[in-house]
Design an enzyme around this catalytic site. Structure first.
Site, PDB file in Angstrom:
ATOM      1  N   ALA A  41       0.814  -1.211   0.000  1.00 57.59           N
ATOM      2  CA  ALA A  41       0.000   0.000   0.000  1.00 57.59           C
ATOM      3  C   ALA A  41       0.855   1.273   0.000  1.00 57.59           C
ATOM      4  CB  ALA A  41      -0.924  -0.014   1.210  1.00 57.59           C
ATOM      5  N   HIS A  42       0.188   2.393  -0.030  1.00 52.42           N
ATOM      6  CA  HIS A  42       0.867   3.701  -0.099  1.00 52.42           C
ATOM      7  C   HIS A  42       1.745   3.956   1.129  1.00 52.42           C
ATOM      8  CE1 HIS A  42      -3.202   5.541   1.397  1.00 52.42           C
ATOM      9  NE2 HIS A  42      -2.744   4.655   2.221  1.00 52.42           N
ATOM     10  N   ASN A  43       2.888   4.557   0.870  1.00 56.13           N
ATOM     11  CA  ASN A  43       3.810   5.017   1.923  1.00 56.13           C
ATOM     12  C   ASN A  43       4.522   3.885   2.645  1.00 56.13           C
ATOM     13  OD1 ASN A  43       2.703   7.493   1.253  1.00 56.13           O
ATOM     14  ND2 ASN A  43       1.396   7.604   3.050  1.00 56.13           N
TER      15      ASN A  43
END
Lengths: 344, 344, 344
Positions: free
Chosen positions: A240-242
């Site tokens: 996922a993001h980050n």
């Protein structure tokens, strides 16, 4: 399969090992013992594999000192399987390298910069301002969005999709259907609907990373997603993001890593594990298959965890053993009750 | 990134908020505090973020009334993160809109009807009788099978596949590799083999839905699969035949929803959850990550469930706490037994 | 949908069944009772479905002897759902068969051998030495790597990727985005990095197999991956290197099968199950949804297992029941303690 031919002597030199037997024996490939031809290299990493190796048509064997193999040329190594992997890398490097050519159906923006010796297959789309390094191989139906950077000696298998701005290091291999740089999944609920939180961060993949088929690695929301050097990611994984994944970590198939979670170096994650958002998985930790690490949790350096919610393997085993013995415990309580009742 | 430029005053008007400071300050983008340039908008949704916001190069900040930021232009809002998402939507709408053109390599059936301002990238295939609405964007390698209907202002990222007859509403965003309308998974075993049960139903996706990378949403068998307005679906999710998902529900990555299950409105499903077939998940229910809802089960309105088999979060926590204390309970039983034995 | 028209009599002959009513009634399609038109076939597999069938516009019904339907033409069969699936297969065989033609944009190596009546869509890439059998259908963006063999009457939906050397039998259907023959996930750690273990084995898919959207089936490492005749695999499934799946087994969505695991015949695996490496799942075993079979485990012939670690369904239910009753058991222990303490 086209291969370079080498002798046992050359291979032993590459592996810094000693040859027993005919050092001029030719090695042109690798195989399992049963399928090997005379010029294929095999390995025997335990005495119990002696018979398989002995019966093999292969002339050359990577073997432990303890393994006896009459009539074979033996390259003695302390870790035969490791030596075999290294030998494969050495022998097969050029095995499927296509001619360095750009297929006429590839659509490449004028502003894209492609280094020398690149191979681009049919029906590839490369948008504006993309940079691709030397000797990288791009197979059919790959999409490199605006501003992507791909290093040298990479291999993008068919229909890899890089969203705009994705950055890949050198010697990165991405398998068919993988997507790097898709939007992260973040919304803010208000006024009766979900508003998309901006997903405008970057995504950077380090050198020597391998990414499996149909895996999805999202870009960051306001920061970046980062996969460090040497990480290996299996098929159908979600990053996922980050998220940040440290060097040489290994992520097995169908695992999901939620937003902003940080994995250290050499972390090992089993298949179908789920790691909640904002977790911290320290160096050398080991997350068991199907384990579920709950949101915000820290897994300590070197810790082995199992189950959902994930706990130490030791504790998981204890709890599971007790669960199995519950009927017996309940029976003991019944006996106590009866005996107390009788006593009255 | 190309952006529209606006002033703090204009943004405040859009958000129905008050500006403190220079209302003529120009805003041309959004960012996190550390990466922001002067003209980027940032947000501070708690006093503990005051320092990050203060140190940022950004001039304009969306902030709660309680947050103090000397020298900044502040737009006061009750929910800064929500306002930020709304501002991003407003500022970046045109950010990556390509020219409205049909790439010459797109293969579009004569009977397909494409509205105005549509952008179709290279190597797109649009079959017979497809309809596409105004200003929709279709990226490379997308496939729109015979008779598909796609609304206006949609965005199909590279290599989205719509099986024949799939229907998408307006402002639907589908990410790379997603498949809408694949055959459901249903067979009848007889005469020593599996006979495929017909999968000839439809699949309809409502307005404002977002679908993640490599997600699969199957068509119905004899009925339809239906995803209502405003639903957000993450990467690698499986939605089986005949499933219905109500408005504004959110489905996190790698979740699987089995055949004929019905989700209400505003349902929230964590990552890797599995919902068996013929379940009913009522409005506002919350299914925890990795939870397993067994076949045919109903989850009540607003209920929060966890674990496999899924039970209420409260009960899951109690059971887990007891499991952890089992060794202690067993010890207490041993003490009782010893004491009773001594008493005899 | 173009369909062959048949009469009730012809269908009854095909099904070896008896007609009650007008045996000349025309059947041109299939449907659920509510959507059926007069010439659609429906089925009623229990008396409780009598009303739905009675109200349907359909004239012909496949029904159990016990079901009464005035005014309908009834084909009496012992298993109406099975008969319906068989009828669908018979009636709809030609439903979407495209013209046998090779689209001019397909790029087909000169050394590829394509049998008669093959349909190849736009933007397909077929590499050197590929063989494709009679009447196989290959949709847009499919990639058939060097040396692949695909049998006759197969159907590859859009953007199926076959890595070099993959072998498919006859009547194999592969859905959009599936990848067959990707590299297995195997490394040997040494000298501070992961060395890729060679992934040079084959992958063979038997006759009548169906493979779901975005599923990944890896090639073998030194041996082969093998999926036997009649196996059905749902969407987003992971099949690792060297796995063997026996005849007519069924694997539901998002399941993962790890390396070198062997499944017998007619094994049934629920959604999101995970099977560790080197497991042996014997004939007719049933692995529950989300179950986790630990590395090296054997599941016996016909056994039904649940949970992680997977155990017999009976045992899973017992343990779960006891877990639910733990608070009560603890209370009983407290009562005993108090009573013993009072007695002193």
């Amino acid at each position: 399969m086209q291969r370079m031919k080498h002798t046992a002597k050359e291979l032993a030199e590459y592996l810094e090992a000693v040859v027993e037997g005919d050092s001029r024996a030719v090695i042109s490939g690798i195989a399992g013992p049963e399928r090997a031809r005379e010029s294929d290299l095999i390995y025997a990493d335990s005495p119990k594999n002696e018979e398989r190796a002995s019966k093999s048509a292969a002339r050359c064997v990577l073997a432990l000192p303890a393994v006896q193999l009459a009539g074979k040329t033996i390259i003695r190594v302390p870790q035969p399987k490791l030596a075999f992997a290294k030998a494969a890398d050495w022998l097969l490097t050029d095995k499927t390298r296509p001619r360095a050519e750009i297929h006429p159906t590839a659509i490449i923006a004028a502003s894209a910069e492609l280094a020398a010796e690149i191979s681009v297959g049919p029906y590839v789309v490369i948008e504006e301002d993309v940079e691709v390094g030397r000797a990288t191989r791009i197979e059919p139906f790959c999409f490199l969005g605006r501003g992507c950077v791909v290093g040298s000696d990479c291999w993008l298998h068919p229909r890899v999709t890089l969203y705009p701005g994705a950055q890949l290091g050198h010697r990165v291999e991405v398998h068919a259907g993988a997507v790097v740089g898709g939007d992260g999944f973040g919304y803010v609920f208000g006024e009766g609907r979900h508003w998309k939180f901006p997903q405008i961060g970057g995504v950077t993949i380090g050198d020597d990373v391998e990414i499996g088929c149909n895996t999805a690695i999202d870009r960051g929301s306001l920061e970046d997603t980062y996969v460090a050097e040497g990480v290996k990611i299996d098929n159908l994984v979600q990053v996922a993001h980050n998220v940040q994944i440290g060097e040489h970590s290994v992520i097995a198939a169908q695992t999901g890593i939620s937003g902003s979670t940080v994995l250290g170096n050499r972390v090992s994650v089993g298949g179908q594990a789920g790691i909640g958002d904002h977790c911290r998985i320290e160096d050398d930790a080991n997350i068991g298959g199907q384990a579920g690490v709950v949101v915000g949790k820290t897994v300590r350096r070197g810790q082995v965890v199992w189950g959902t919610p994930a706990r130490s393997l030791q504790r998981f085993k204890e709890q599971y053993a007790w669960l199995s013995r519950l009927p017996e415990l309940a029976e003991r309580v019944s006996v106590l009750e009866k005996s107390q009742s009788d006593a009255k």
